[in-house]
Design a protein around this motif. Structure first.
Motif, mmCIF file in Angstrom:
data_model
loop_
_atom_site.group_PDB
_atom_site.id
_atom_site.type_symbol
_atom_site.label_atom_id
_atom_site.label_comp_id
_atom_site.label_asym_id
_atom_site.label_seq_id
_atom_site.Cartn_x
_atom_site.Cartn_y
_atom_site.Cartn_z
ATOM 1 N N LYS A 248 0.791 -1.284 -0.086
ATOM 2 C CA LYS A 248 0.025 -0.014 0.100
ATOM 3 C C LYS A 248 1.024 1.228 0.079
ATOM 4 N N TYR A 249 0.576 2.246 -0.633
ATOM 5 C CA TYR A 249 1.349 3.465 -0.939
ATOM 6 C C TYR A 249 0.662 4.561 -1.326
ATOM 7 N N GLN A 250 1.445 5.799 -1.414
ATOM 8 C CA GLN A 250 0.887 7.006 -2.020
ATOM 9 C C GLN A 250 1.415 7.509 -3.137
ATOM 10 N N ASP A 251 0.729 7.965 -4.166
ATOM 11 C CA ASP A 251 1.322 8.471 -5.442
ATOM 12 C C ASP A 251 1.993 10.020 -5.020
ATOM 13 N N LEU A 252 2.692 10.495 -6.104
ATOM 14 C CA LEU A 252 2.980 11.662 -6.118
ATOM 15 C C LEU A 252 1.862 12.838 -5.585
ATOM 16 N N PHE A 253 0.679 12.604 -5.716
ATOM 17 C CA PHE A 253 -0.367 13.517 -5.676
ATOM 18 C C PHE A 253 -0.821 12.970 -4.266
ATOM 19 N N GLY A 254 -0.469 12.052 -3.443
ATOM 20 C CA GLY A 254 -0.944 11.673 -2.139
ATOM 21 C C GLY A 254 -2.083 10.702 -2.262
ATOM 22 N N LYS A 255 -2.427 10.178 -3.369
ATOM 23 C CA LYS A 255 -3.737 9.281 -3.534
ATOM 24 C C LYS A 255 -2.951 7.870 -3.229
ATOM 25 N N GLU A 256 -3.966 7.201 -2.327
ATOM 26 C CA GLU A 256 -3.523 5.785 -2.048
ATOM 27 C C GLU A 256 -3.787 4.758 -3.283
ATOM 28 N N ARG A 257 -2.753 4.197 -3.360
ATOM 29 C CA ARG A 257 -2.647 3.023 -4.318
ATOM 30 C C ARG A 257 -2.116 1.528 -3.669
ATOM 31 N N ARG A 258 -2.420 0.814 -4.657
ATOM 32 C CA ARG A 258 -1.786 -0.521 -3.976
ATOM 33 C C ARG A 258 -1.097 -1.525 -5.178
ATOM 34 N N LEU A 259 -0.260 -2.251 -4.963
ATOM 35 C CA LEU A 259 0.310 -3.015 -5.895
ATOM 36 C C LEU A 259 0.763 -4.438 -5.519
ATOM 37 N N LEU A 260 0.465 -5.558 -6.404
ATOM 38 C CA LEU A 260 1.088 -6.826 -6.132
ATOM 39 C C LEU A 260 2.355 -7.076 -6.928
ATOM 40 N N ALA A 261 3.125 -7.974 -6.228
ATOM 41 C CA ALA A 261 4.383 -8.115 -6.956
ATOM 42 C C ALA A 261 4.911 -9.605 -6.555
#
Ligand code: CO
Length: 190
Positions: free
Chosen positions: A124-137
């Motif tokens: 779980k992380y935030q992008d440059l604009f502060g929007k929360e995002r998720r990724l799977l790897a």
């Protein structure tokens, strides 16, 4: 964009637990630009903010950069495709399995050894604009790279997770690094 010097092992900032990013402003964008400039200039696939002397929870990754440079047939010039990612305040929210593979670190020039990582992660992380995002790897360079860089944000380094301690010590010694210190105590973050 300004290329910065890479902080090498021995500098105490690499063992510090970094601070969360609160403001998603111009200075954050400048930091991220400098990090990309520095990472690409050093042919790295990932870089964490403490590695350019900034103790904040910011990392950049581009795992395609090394494999996506090629010579264009017509122009005969080198072409590069970018797949740049920036993760702010990243947290691993799920993890499973184990993989062992060779890693290096721009803060430890010429040191490579086998490191133990999770095989699969959800982040779980935030992008440059502060929007929360998720990724799977899973089971790839991205999976390992993100774990390596998130460790940097906690003051942990790949020397804390060797699969074969003797191999690591030999590599460190050959590259001119003496004994290594321990990571800082664990800190809970949201
Ligand atoms: Co590193």
């Amino acid at each position: 964009m300004t290329k910065q010097d890479i902080v090498k092992y021995g500098d105490p900032i690499l063992r510090k637990f970094t601070s969360r990013v609160i403001k998603f402003d111009k200075s954050l964008r400048k930091l991220v630009e400098d990090m990309f400039e520095t990472m690409y200039a050093n042919e790295g696939v990932g870089l964490a903010a403490p590695q350019i002397g900034v103790s904040k929870r910011v990392l950049v990754v581009d795992v395609d950069y090394p494999s996506k440079r090629y010579i264009d047939e017509q122009t005969k010039k080198e072409v590069t495709t970018y797949n740049s990612m920036v993760l702010i305040n990243p947290v691993i929210i799920q993890k499973e399995g184990q993989i062992i593979s060779k890693e290096g670190c721009l803060s430890f020039p010429n040191v490579y050894f086998d490191v133990i990582r999770f095989k699969k992660i959800a982040v779980k992380y935030q992008d440059l604009f502060g929007k929360e995002r998720r990724l799977l790897a899973e089971d790839d360079l991205l999976c390992r790279c993100i774990q390596h860089e998130i460790d940097h944000l906690d003051g942990k380094l790949f020397v804390d997770k060797p699969s074969d301690e003797a191999e690591m010590k030999k590599n460190l010694q050959e590259a001119g690094f003496g004994s290594v210190s321990s990571p800082p105590p664990a800190v809970l973050i949201g």
